[in-house]
Design an enzyme around this catalytic site. Structure first.
Site, mmCIF file in Angstrom:
data_model
loop_
_atom_site.group_PDB
_atom_site.id
_atom_site.type_symbol
_atom_site.label_atom_id
_atom_site.label_comp_id
_atom_site.label_asym_id
_atom_site.label_seq_id
_atom_site.Cartn_x
_atom_site.Cartn_y
_atom_site.Cartn_z
ATOM 1 N N THR A 30 0.831 -1.189 0.000
ATOM 2 C CA THR A 30 0.000 0.000 0.000
ATOM 3 C C THR A 30 0.878 1.257 0.000
ATOM 4 O O THR A 30 2.018 1.212 0.473
ATOM 5 C CB THR A 30 -0.922 0.045 1.238
ATOM 6 O OG1 THR A 30 -0.115 0.030 2.442
ATOM 7 C CG2 THR A 30 -1.842 -1.174 1.281
ATOM 8 N N VAL A 40 2.236 2.294 3.472
ATOM 9 C CA VAL A 40 3.180 1.424 4.174
ATOM 10 C C VAL A 40 4.320 0.991 3.241
ATOM 11 O O VAL A 40 5.481 1.262 3.498
ATOM 12 C CB VAL A 40 2.473 0.185 4.777
ATOM 13 C CG1 VAL A 40 3.492 -0.763 5.417
ATOM 14 C CG2 VAL A 40 1.427 0.603 5.803
ATOM 15 N N CYS A 41 3.980 0.341 2.144
ATOM 16 C CA CYS A 41 4.997 -0.301 1.308
ATOM 17 C C CYS A 41 5.663 0.635 0.317
ATOM 18 O O CYS A 41 6.763 0.356 -0.144
ATOM 19 C CB CYS A 41 4.389 -1.487 0.566
ATOM 20 S SG CYS A 41 3.604 -2.668 1.680
ATOM 21 N N THR A 42 5.009 1.746 -0.041
ATOM 22 C CA THR A 42 5.577 2.689 -1.006
ATOM 23 C C THR A 42 6.353 3.793 -0.312
ATOM 24 O O THR A 42 7.442 4.168 -0.747
ATOM 25 C CB THR A 42 4.456 3.311 -1.866
ATOM 26 O OG1 THR A 42 3.690 2.274 -2.469
ATOM 27 C CG2 THR A 42 5.036 4.200 -2.959
#
Length: 195
Positions: free
Chosen positions: A114, A117-119
């Site tokens: 997401t 969070v992940c980006t």
């Protein structure tokens, strides 16, 4: 601030955690739109022969496997994907960091799931390392609109350039009348518009 266009010859693409489970958690953009945009980016990278690094997190758990279409579009990148064991910031995973720094390209396009969070963390890390980073906001998303907004604001404030799928594809193509430009129109843009 000067503008230097990202091209297929100067940029690399990172597709982070486009996993069927994780994508199902996103509420800030429709699943179908996010998936279409991610695959448009992958196809554009394929046509332009851009280096692409794929990564996933905990595929065997709720996050699930990467989109199967990515294997068809980018078979080598899919086979060489970095399977993280749970490290949130992909740039803190030694294998992923080595794959990115080994590309010898200072212009990086990121799309991830997401965004909040992940980006956000790899984007912030790469900017702090001196990379020129564009994040494709609509090829990812977050579990809430406010979560997405906060992560995009944080990245932009840190020096990340925010972009959209169509915008970055047009930037990479540069000229629709070239062979690659026409291929992108026929294989990427038109199917998305008709879909």
């Amino acid at each position: 601030m000067s503008f230097t266009r990202f091209t297929g010859d100067t940029a690399a693409m990172l597709l982070i955690d486009h996993q069927v489970g994780t994508m199902g958690w996103v509420q800030s953009i429709p699943f179908a739109d996010m998936k279409r945009n991610a695959l448009m980016l992958a196809n554009t990278a394929r046509i332009l022969n851009m280096p692409v690094v794929l990564t996933s997190s905990m595929e065997e758990y709720a996050q699930g496997p990467l989109l199967s279409e990515l294997e068809s579009i980018l078979p080598q990148a899919f086979a060489e994907r970095i399977k993280r064991a749970g490290i949130v910031n992909a740039m803190e995973d030694p294998q992923f960091a080595a794959a990115v720094t080994g590309l010898s390209r200072r212009k990086i396009i990121i799309a991830g799931v997401t965004n909040d969070v992940c980006t956000v963390y790899p984007a912030l890390t790469l900017v702090s390392m001196g990379y020129d980073v564009q994040v494709v906001a609509d090829a990812g998303g977050s579990p809430s609109v406010i979560g997405d907004d906060m992560s995009l604001r944080r990245m932009e404030k840190a020096g990340v350039t925010l972009t959209s799928t169509n915008q970055v594809i047009a930037e990479l193509a540069g000229d629709w009348s070239t062979a690659a430009g026409m291929e992108i129109v026929q294989q990427v843009i038109m199917p998305a518009l008709q879909g």
